[in-house]
Each structure stands twice: as C-alpha cells, then as structure tokens.
Design a protein around this motif. Structure first.
Motif, short mmCIF file in Angstrom:
data_model
loop_
_atom_site.label_atom_id
_atom_site.label_comp_id
_atom_site.label_asym_id
_atom_site.label_seq_id
_atom_site.Cartn_x
_atom_site.Cartn_y
_atom_site.Cartn_z
N GLY A 216 43.94 121.63 23.53
CA GLY A 216 45.27 121.98 24.02
C GLY A 216 45.13 122.69 25.35
O GLY A 216 44.04 122.97 25.84
N SER A 217 46.26 123.01 25.94
CA SER A 217 46.22 123.65 27.25
C SER A 217 46.12 125.17 27.16
O SER A 217 45.86 125.84 28.15
CB SER A 217 47.48 123.28 28.04
N PHE A 218 46.34 125.74 25.98
CA PHE A 218 46.30 127.19 25.80
C PHE A 218 44.99 127.59 25.13
O PHE A 218 44.60 127.02 24.11
CB PHE A 218 47.48 127.63 24.94
N ASP A 219 44.31 128.56 25.70
CA ASP A 219 43.07 129.07 25.14
C ASP A 219 43.29 130.48 24.61
O ASP A 219 43.31 131.45 25.38
CB ASP A 219 41.97 129.08 26.20
N PRO A 220 43.49 130.64 23.29
CA PRO A 220 43.74 131.98 22.75
C PRO A 220 42.53 132.91 22.85
O PRO A 220 42.68 134.12 22.90
CB PRO A 220 44.12 131.72 21.29
N TYR A 221 41.33 132.34 22.91
CA TYR A 221 40.14 133.18 23.01
C TYR A 221 40.12 133.96 24.31
O TYR A 221 39.64 135.09 24.37
CB TYR A 221 38.88 132.32 22.88
N ALA A 222 40.68 133.38 25.37
CA ALA A 222 40.71 134.06 26.66
C ALA A 222 41.56 135.34 26.61
O ALA A 222 41.32 136.27 27.39
CB ALA A 222 41.25 133.12 27.73
N LEU A 223 42.52 135.40 25.69
CA LEU A 223 43.33 136.61 25.55
C LEU A 223 42.49 137.82 25.15
O LEU A 223 42.87 138.95 25.43
CB LEU A 223 44.42 136.41 24.49
N GLY A 224 41.38 137.59 24.51
CA GLY A 224 40.53 138.68 24.06
C GLY A 224 39.81 139.41 25.17
O GLY A 224 39.33 140.52 24.99
N TYR A 225 39.71 138.80 26.35
CA TYR A 225 39.04 139.46 27.47
C TYR A 225 39.96 140.44 28.19
O TYR A 225 39.49 141.41 28.77
CB TYR A 225 38.51 138.42 28.46
N GLN A 226 41.25 140.17 28.21
CA GLN A 226 42.27 141.08 28.74
C GLN A 226 43.26 141.30 27.61
O GLN A 226 44.34 140.72 27.60
CB GLN A 226 42.94 140.46 29.97
N PRO A 227 42.92 142.14 26.63
CA PRO A 227 43.62 142.12 25.35
C PRO A 227 44.89 142.96 25.25
O PRO A 227 45.28 143.33 24.16
CB PRO A 227 42.56 142.66 24.39
N TRP A 228 45.56 143.26 26.35
CA TRP A 228 46.74 144.13 26.24
C TRP A 228 47.80 143.50 25.35
O TRP A 228 48.40 144.19 24.53
CB TRP A 228 47.29 144.46 27.62
N ALA A 229 48.05 142.21 25.49
CA ALA A 229 49.05 141.55 24.64
C ALA A 229 48.58 141.52 23.19
O ALA A 229 49.37 141.73 22.26
CB ALA A 229 49.31 140.13 25.14
N LEU A 230 47.32 141.28 22.99
CA LEU A 230 46.76 141.25 21.64
C LEU A 230 46.81 142.63 20.99
O LEU A 230 47.16 142.77 19.82
CB LEU A 230 45.32 140.73 21.68
N LEU A 231 46.49 143.67 21.76
CA LEU A 231 46.58 145.03 21.24
C LEU A 231 48.02 145.40 20.91
O LEU A 231 48.28 146.05 19.89
CB LEU A 231 45.99 146.02 22.24
N ALA A 232 48.95 144.95 21.73
CA ALA A 232 50.37 145.21 21.45
C ALA A 232 50.81 144.48 20.18
O ALA A 232 51.61 145.01 19.41
CB ALA A 232 51.23 144.78 22.64
N ALA A 233 50.26 143.30 19.94
CA ALA A 233 50.59 142.55 18.73
C ALA A 233 49.99 143.21 17.48
O ALA A 233 50.50 143.02 16.38
CB ALA A 233 50.11 141.11 18.85
N LEU A 234 48.93 143.98 17.65
CA LEU A 234 48.31 144.65 16.51
C LEU A 234 49.06 145.91 16.09
O LEU A 234 48.87 146.40 14.98
CB LEU A 234 46.86 145.00 16.82
N ILE A 235 49.96 146.41 16.94
CA ILE A 235 50.74 147.60 16.57
C ILE A 235 51.63 147.32 15.37
O ILE A 235 51.58 148.07 14.38
CB ILE A 235 51.55 148.13 17.78
N PRO A 236 52.43 146.23 15.37
CA PRO A 236 53.22 145.96 14.16
C PRO A 236 52.36 145.60 12.95
O PRO A 236 52.74 145.88 11.81
CB PRO A 236 54.14 144.81 14.55
N VAL A 237 51.19 145.01 13.19
CA VAL A 237 50.28 144.71 12.08
C VAL A 237 49.81 146.01 11.44
O VAL A 237 49.84 146.16 10.21
CB VAL A 237 49.07 143.87 12.56
N GLY A 238 49.40 146.97 12.25
CA GLY A 238 48.99 148.26 11.73
C GLY A 238 50.13 148.98 11.02
O GLY A 238 49.93 149.60 9.97
#
Length: 182
Positions: A99-121
């Motif tokens: 696909g055209s989206f690489d979710p693994y690349a989000l882990g290198y600049q993880p601000w969006a991923l960290l923000a998504a973990l707030i509601p998970v926590g």
C-alpha cells in the motif's frame, strides 16, 4: 556490544526461561525457568534466538517476566491475542509495502502514535487492567531510554504475534476437543 544487542541477548535468555516454565514440573517450575535462563545465556541459545528472531519487544519481555514466578500472571488472554492478530494482520502487510501508507515509519517520529496511546492508557486505567498499564509504562520508559529507534519495536514484534497466534490456536483446539467429547 551495543545496548540494543545486550538487551536482545538478555531478553531472549528470559524468554527461553519463560518457555521452559511451561513444562509441567509442579513446584520445580520456577527453578527450571531460572536454570533455563542461565543455560540459554551460557550455552549460546540466547544468541541463536537473537539471530533468528531479532530483538524482542519490551512487551514480549514483560510478558515473559510475568510468566516466571511460581504463580504466573499471564495477561495475554484470548481476546487480547485475537486483537493483536487482527492489528498485525493490518500492520505488517502495510509495513511491507502493500500500500502507499507505511505505518512503521510513524514509529520514528512517534508524536501521533504517542498521542494515540493516551486514550489507550486511560482505557486500561478505567478497566483496572493494571498489569497492561504497567507493561505500557515500561514500554514507554524503554523507548524514552533511547535504546530503541522505533516505538513499534518496543510495543510488539513478530515473535509476540506468534505467541498470540499460539494462544488463539490453543483456545480453538481446546474448544474443538471439548465439543467432540459431548
């Protein structure tokens, strides 16, 4: 030896000890786990596992550590394992370029991923899933230490997905056997 390689070797030693603790040894189970961890580190099993599977996630390491005591605390149950498999079924193909989206690349600049973990926590806290909240906290602390370059590598890995697959498979096999006995 880099800190990441040292972590990988020690983690695989503990994971091997957790695997040995699955043997039905009764009260000797924790001692067998400790002995297997030592043997894995001294006899070269941990380096072979590290070369074969790569660096394990901190989540997998925490699950292995929680499985080592005399009374194991196994928070990865069937619903969680099924959810992890569903997530991995979407994540890994996209990360491998299907696909055209690489979710693994989000882990290198993880601000969006960290923000998504707030509601998970917050959800873990509301549901009183303290063990999972502790695992998430240790994961985030491990990422903050700077040893890992990608947040995804801290959260999960293919070996953890395989463990989840084994849990789901075991659940279905037990249900199938129970249904056949009726």
């Amino acid at each position: 030896m880099s800190p990441l390689a040292a972590y990988g070797l020690l983690a695989h030693g503990l994971i091997f000890g957790a695997l040995a603790s699955l043997l039905p040894l009764g009260i000797l189970r924790p001692h067998a786990a400790l002995a297997a961890t030592t043997v894995a580190l001294l006899a070269g099993i941990a380096p072979v596992m590290h070369a074969t599977f790569g660096t394990p996630s901190v989540t997998l390491l925490m699950l292995a550590i929680l499985h080592l005591p005399a009374k194991p605390m196994a928070p990865l149950t069937y619903p969680g394992a099924l959810g992890l498999l569903a997530f991995a079924g979407l994540f890994y193909p996209a990360a491998l370029g299907w696909g055209s989206f690489d979710p693994y690349a989000l882990g290198y600049q993880p601000w969006a991923l960290l923000a998504a973990l707030i509601p998970v926590g917050f959800a873990l806290w509301l549901r009183r899933m303290n063990t999972w909240l502790l695992i998430l906290a240790v994961d985030l602390a491990a990422y903050a230490s700077g040893i890992f370059a990608n947040l995804w590598d801290v959260l999960f890995d293919p070996l953890l997905v395989f463990v989840a697959f084994c849990i789901v498979l075991q659940h279905h096999v037990v249900r199938f056997i129970a249904a056949r006995r009726r």
